[in-house]
Write an enzyme that holds these catalytic residues in place. Structure first.
Site, PDB file in Angstrom:
ATOM      1  N   HIS A  70      -4.683   2.396   9.489  1.00  0.00           N
ATOM      2  CA  HIS A  70      -5.681   3.348  10.028  1.00  0.00           C
ATOM      3  C   HIS A  70      -6.878   3.525   9.089  1.00  0.00           C
ATOM      4  CE1 HIS A  70      -4.647   7.442   8.010  1.00  0.00           C
ATOM      5  NE2 HIS A  70      -4.345   6.456   7.213  1.00  0.00           N
ATOM      6  N   GLY A  88       0.863  -1.193   0.000  1.00  0.00           N
ATOM      7  CA  GLY A  88       0.000   0.000   0.000  1.00  0.00           C
ATOM      8  C   GLY A  88       0.890   1.231   0.000  1.00  0.00           C
ATOM      9  N   PHE A 100      -4.097  -6.068  -1.448  1.00  0.00           N
ATOM     10  CA  PHE A 100      -3.397  -6.598  -0.270  1.00  0.00           C
ATOM     11  C   PHE A 100      -4.281  -7.453   0.645  1.00  0.00           C
ATOM     12  CE2 PHE A 100      -3.320  -1.875   1.322  1.00  0.00           C
ATOM     13  CZ  PHE A 100      -4.629  -1.939   1.772  1.00  0.00           C
TER      14      PHE A 100
HETATM   15  C1  LIG Z   1      -3.271   6.240   3.222  1.00  0.00           C
HETATM   16  S1  LIG Z   1      -2.476   5.614   1.786  1.00  0.00           S
HETATM   17  C2  LIG Z   1      -0.815   5.267   2.401  1.00  0.00           C
HETATM   18  C3  LIG Z   1       0.221   5.387   1.331  1.00  0.00           C
HETATM   19  C4  LIG Z   1       1.679   5.180   1.764  1.00  0.00           C
HETATM   20  N1  LIG Z   1       1.900   3.892   2.372  1.00  0.00           N
HETATM   21  C5  LIG Z   1       2.128   6.287   2.694  1.00  0.00           C
HETATM   22  O1  LIG Z   1       2.535   6.007   3.813  1.00  0.00           O
HETATM   23  O2  LIG Z   1       2.110   7.449   2.261  1.00  0.00           O
HETATM   24  C6  LIG Z   1      -3.180   3.985   1.661  1.00  0.00           C
HETATM   25  C7  LIG Z   1      -2.760   3.239   0.405  1.00  0.00           C
HETATM   26  O3  LIG Z   1      -3.394   1.947   0.418  1.00  0.00           O
HETATM   27  C8  LIG Z   1      -3.671   1.614  -0.947  1.00  0.00           C
HETATM   28  N2  LIG Z   1      -4.701   0.559  -0.982  1.00  0.00           N
HETATM   29  C9  LIG Z   1      -5.994   0.645  -0.606  1.00  0.00           C
HETATM   30  N3  LIG Z   1      -6.625  -0.521  -0.774  1.00  0.00           N
HETATM   31  C10 LIG Z   1      -5.704  -1.386  -1.261  1.00  0.00           C
HETATM   32  C11 LIG Z   1      -5.755  -2.757  -1.622  1.00  0.00           C
HETATM   33  N4  LIG Z   1      -6.879  -3.459  -1.497  1.00  0.00           N
HETATM   34  N5  LIG Z   1      -4.609  -3.337  -2.064  1.00  0.00           N
HETATM   35  C12 LIG Z   1      -3.462  -2.623  -2.191  1.00  0.00           C
HETATM   36  N6  LIG Z   1      -3.357  -1.314  -1.860  1.00  0.00           N
HETATM   37  C13 LIG Z   1      -4.462  -0.689  -1.403  1.00  0.00           C
HETATM   38  C14 LIG Z   1      -4.144   2.931  -1.520  1.00  0.00           C
HETATM   39  O4  LIG Z   1      -4.128   2.952  -2.930  1.00  0.00           O
HETATM   40  C15 LIG Z   1      -3.176   3.920  -0.877  1.00  0.00           C
HETATM   41  O5  LIG Z   1      -2.064   4.140  -1.688  1.00  0.00           O
END
Ligand SMILES: C[S@@+](CC[C@H](N)C(=O)[O-])C[C@H]1O[C@@H](n2cnc3c(N)ncnc32)[C@H](O)[C@@H]1O
Length: 359
Positions: A250, A181, A232
């Site tokens: 979160h 993510g 994920f």
């Molecule tokens: C709040 S952002 C955090 C991004 C990064 N890790 C950071 O610390 O800046 C959450 C991330 O989770 C990803 N995400 C959400 N659902 C997901 C999934 N089912 N599988 C993979 N990634 C996912 C989103 O695209 C997003 O980039």
């Protein structure tokens, strides 16, 4: 009977709350019209701005009157409009720029979230998902402009974590980091720049990976960062020495967060470690910003902000063993950092000398 200071302050507080939404609406139009950028090269008359923007001079004048009265923008001695310290923060070039924060906070998806606050509060689940029948993440897949802003804002916030993360001593000098993510790749790029011996895998949904492709290439790191698309909850790439879940848990309620950690656990090898990085909610609740973020992740995603102990609990519920913990950053916005392993490598009973020697 005159009013005392406390009464005047209370009135100002309530007025600010009552009018906040409409002030933000006016600010949103200012951003849409790109007025801070148009004033970057110096003062402009109202008529020249209105001509360029093809809007009513009278209407724009009234909008700017409000903004100037509120302290955003100023007028020079010839009555021309100019940026001031506050409006300069809404330009992209300012090192302390709040432009991405403003564009993200005032974006259509955030509007949908807050329009559905009542549902989120009544039911304790995402108002956005109730209204749209899909998560914010899947909504963003088809909206490139909004996704750009969301990922860029998130990256702007979390890239500043990198020095604190490296200072924990939890990052190896060599090996492979899987950023699960990992968003648009900014944080992984920053980490690998500072640790030349590390390789990385950026793992996220397609829209984020698409953006990471450009950022990783611009950083000249295509040979050290592999890009992988996926979900994920279903699967996480194997082969990592250190798995990173940064500001991911979160976004999700407890049960879903545990599922993500389990999926990471399934990908981890016997020597892999998992690093969970999140803003740690102080035990006393902290500032209004923390309370606001907690409400925001509820309306948007059904998630919650948690204390460091609560993150440790999630990791343990997923069957991993916490081996070390750390905090970094200022109080109120300190990062809770949890380092964990799969229990198969953390025996609870001492091994016999024979077993130990075979490792
Ligand atoms: C709040 S952002 C955090 C991004 C990064 N890790 C950071 O610390 O800046 C959450 C991330 O989770 C990803 N995400 C959400 N659902 C997901 C999934 N089912 N599988 C993979 N990634 C996912 C989103 O695209 C997003 O980039």
């Amino acid at each position: 009977m005159g009013m005392d200071v406390a009464q005047i302050q209370s009135m100002a507080l309530v007025r600010d709350l009552v009018h906040g939404r409409w002030k933000a609406q006016a600010l949103s139009l200012i951003l849409q019209l790109r007025i801070p950028q148009l004033l970057e090269d110096g003062p402009r008359t109202l008529v020249s701005l209105a001509d360029q923007l093809e809007v009513s001079e009278d209407g724009l004048g009234r909008l700017m009157n409000v903004m100037v009265a509120l302290g955003l923008f100023a007028r020079d001695d010839q009555g021309r409009l100019t940026n001031n310290d506050a409006s300069a923060l809404l330009t992209a070039d300012n090192p302390a720029s709040l432009r991405l924060d403003a564009l993200h906070t005032l974006s259509p998806s955030m509007g949908i979230c807050w329009d559905n606050l009542e549902y989120a509060v009544r039911h304790g689940t995402s108002g956005f998902e109730h209204a749209m029948g899909q998560s914010v993440f899947s909504y963003l897949q088809d909206r490139p402009a909004e996704a750009d802003v969301t990922h860029a804002f998130q990256a702007q916030v979390t890239r500043w974590n990198v020095p604190g993360l490296l200072a924990t001593g939890f990052f190896p000098e060599t090996g492979k980091v899987v950023d699960v993510g990992g968003g648009n790749g900014t944080t992984l790029v920053e980490l690998l720049r500072q640790r030349p011996g590390l390789q990385g895998i950026l793992y996220d949904l397609p829209d984020a990976v698409e953006r990471a492709r450009t950022i990783v290439a611009a950083a000249g790191l295509t040979d050290r960062i592999e890009l992988r698309e996926g979900d994920f909850f279903a699967t996480v790439p194997s082969g990592g020495n250190l798995y990173l879940l940064s500001h991911v848990l979160h976004d999700w309620p407890d049960g879903r967060a545990v599922e993500i950690v389990r999926a990471v656990g399934a990908a981890m090898g016997p020597d892999s470690e998992l690093l969970v990085v999140e803003l740690a909610k102080p035990k006393d609740g902290g500032s209004w910003v923390m309370a606001y973020l907690d409400l925001l992740v509820l309306v948007g995603l059904g998630g919650r902000e948690r204390t460091a102990d609560e993150y440790r609990g999630l990791v343990e519920r997923a069957g991993l063993s916490v081996i070390r913990e750390a905090e970094a950053g200022p109080k109120d916005f300190s990062l809770g950092i949890v380092l964990a392993r799969c229990p198969r490598d953390v025996p609870t009973t001492p091994r016999s000398p024979d077993q130990a020697s075979r490792r």
